[in-house]
Design an enzyme around this catalytic site. Structure first.
Site, PDB file in Angstrom:
ATOM      1  N   TYR A 137      -2.463  -2.592   7.904  1.00 35.30           N
ATOM      2  CA  TYR A 137      -2.227  -1.046   8.111  1.00 35.30           C
ATOM      3  C   TYR A 137      -3.505  -0.517   8.674  1.00 35.30           C
ATOM      4  O   TYR A 137      -4.456  -1.082   8.824  1.00 35.30           O
ATOM      5  CB  TYR A 137      -1.741  -0.314   6.776  1.00 35.30           C
ATOM      6  CG  TYR A 137      -0.358  -0.931   6.335  1.00 35.30           C
ATOM      7  CD1 TYR A 137       0.718  -0.794   7.285  1.00 35.30           C
ATOM      8  CD2 TYR A 137      -0.224  -1.411   5.258  1.00 35.30           C
ATOM      9  CE1 TYR A 137       2.052  -1.469   6.960  1.00 35.30           C
ATOM     10  CE2 TYR A 137       1.146  -2.232   4.929  1.00 35.30           C
ATOM     11  CZ  TYR A 137       2.115  -1.930   5.766  1.00 35.30           C
ATOM     12  OH  TYR A 137       3.386  -2.428   5.402  1.00 35.30           O
TER      13      TYR A 137
ATOM     14  N   ARG B  57      -7.304  -1.302  -2.484  1.00 33.47           N
ATOM     15  CA  ARG B  57      -6.742  -2.529  -2.183  1.00 33.47           C
ATOM     16  C   ARG B  57      -7.232  -3.031  -0.979  1.00 33.47           C
ATOM     17  O   ARG B  57      -7.429  -2.466   0.002  1.00 33.47           O
ATOM     18  CB  ARG B  57      -5.260  -2.396  -1.880  1.00 33.47           C
ATOM     19  CG  ARG B  57      -4.576  -3.732  -2.163  1.00 33.47           C
ATOM     20  CD  ARG B  57      -3.096  -3.602  -2.042  1.00 33.47           C
ATOM     21  NE  ARG B  57      -2.452  -4.890  -2.375  1.00 33.47           N
ATOM     22  CZ  ARG B  57      -1.273  -5.322  -1.826  1.00 33.47           C
ATOM     23  NH1 ARG B  57      -0.616  -4.627  -1.303  1.00 33.47           N
ATOM     24  NH2 ARG B  57      -0.632  -6.488  -2.542  1.00 33.47           N
TER      25      ARG B  57
ATOM     26  N   GLY C 226       4.515  -6.867  -8.739  1.00 33.80           N
ATOM     27  CA  GLY C 226       5.113  -6.074  -7.753  1.00 33.80           C
ATOM     28  C   GLY C 226       6.932  -6.646  -7.772  1.00 33.80           C
ATOM     29  O   GLY C 226       7.498  -5.751  -8.191  1.00 33.80           O
TER      30      GLY C 226
ATOM     31  N   GLN D 218       0.303   4.810  -4.245  1.00 33.28           N
ATOM     32  CA  GLN D 218      -0.562   4.358  -3.092  1.00 33.28           C
ATOM     33  C   GLN D 218      -0.585   5.129  -1.794  1.00 33.28           C
ATOM     34  O   GLN D 218       0.474   5.629  -1.334  1.00 33.28           O
ATOM     35  CB  GLN D 218      -0.028   3.016  -2.910  1.00 33.28           C
ATOM     36  CG  GLN D 218      -0.907   2.206  -2.005  1.00 33.28           C
ATOM     37  CD  GLN D 218      -0.127   0.709  -1.637  1.00 33.28           C
ATOM     38  OE1 GLN D 218       1.006   0.497  -1.003  1.00 33.28           O
ATOM     39  NE2 GLN D 218      -0.719  -0.170  -2.149  1.00 33.28           N
TER      40      GLN D 218
END
Length: 285
Positions: free
Chosen positions: A105, A152, A236, A24
């Site tokens: 982010y 994502r 996850g 990622q």
């Protein structure tokens, strides 16, 4: 180069075990603190607006400072950095990369209505607020190929103080349509409950779709696949705490509980020390 050498050991081990690995790529943007950097620099973002939340640091939780607004030149440099990072991931043996456009982010900060108040071509309209995400993706696709590139998103997720605004659902429909034109390997959705939007994304996106429902119970793990809304389900935290997760799910065995106090740790505790079923049985024996 040292990072590439280190990750090569990881990707080699994953491949040896029959797995695949996508790395990622994430730029924190304003979700950073000078104390978390070796150079003690001010964070950067689309606009000079603090997220209004605290950040985990070695000194404990601290308020995140106001970031420096990226210039248009900075934006082009950052796009080139994403491209370089993607190339490095492939050089390190990864099967592909996932562009992190979610969870507050940098890419998500360009998308957010309250985090992006720019008046140039990267702010304002839906087309402008998604421009950075699309340009980053095009650069990475050009560098490593669409078949190695995932993306994502997290529609409606308030992490990092992000608010999509009233145009949020329309913005994500537009973004998904544009990304679909690039024929990416997959789209990964962090889903918080706008079912109509998820259905629309499924109809727009014909390639593999990953749906991660926040707060999903284990017994509901396959619900979205069963309904045809997802092709894969991310696991996850469960996989972090259970190195033999697949075997446990197959056998209906109880799972280890993840310890959230170790999620931001600096050592092996909470990362590589959770026991397998076999190890637990040997301990009990």
């Amino acid at each position: 180069d040292k990072h590439i050498e280190g990750w090569k050991k990881v990707t080699d081990a994953v491949h040896k075990a029959g797995g695949y690995m996508y790395i990622q790529l994430m730029h924190a943007g304003r979700m950073s603190h000078p104390d978390n950097t070796p150079h003690h620099r001010q964070p950067v973002a689309p606009s000079a607006i603090a997220p209004g939340v605290e950040m985990f640091t070695a000194k404990g939780m601290q308020d995140i400072p106001v970031p420096r607004e990226l210039s248009e030149e900075d934006i082009q440099t950052t796009i080139a950095d994403f491209r370089k990072a993607a190339a490095a991931a492939i050089k390190a043996g990864a099967d592909g990369v996932e562009i992190h456009g979610a969870n507050g982010y940098l890419i998500n900060q360009f998308i957010g209505e309250n985090s992006n108040t720019r008046t140039d071509e990267y702010g304002g309209s839906i087309e402008n607020r998604t421009r950075f995400a699309i340009e980053v993706t095009k650069a990475i696709v050009e560098e490593i190929g669409a078949e190695r590139t995932g993306f994502r998103i997290s529609p409606g997720t308030p992490l990092g103080g992000i608010q999509d605004g009233e145009q949020g659902p329309e913005l994500y429909r537009y973004l998904v349509k544009e990304l679909a034109k690039l024929d990416l390997a997959y789209l990964h959705v962090m889903h918080l409950g706008n079912e109509k939007l998820l259905q629309d994304i499924r109809s727009i996106w014909t390639n593999p779709l990953l749906v991660n429902r926040a707060g999903r119970a284990l017994e509901d793990l396959s619900v979205d696949i069963d309904r045809g809304l997802a092709d894969l389900v991310p696991v996850g935290v469960w996989s972090l705490a259970n190195p033999d997760l697949v075997e446990r799910l197959q056998k209906g065995a109880p799972l280890n509980e993840a310890d959230p106090t170790t999620f931001f740790g600096l050592g092996s505790k909470g990362y590589t020390d959770y026991p397998t079923m076999e190890e637990l049985e040997s301990q009990e024996g």
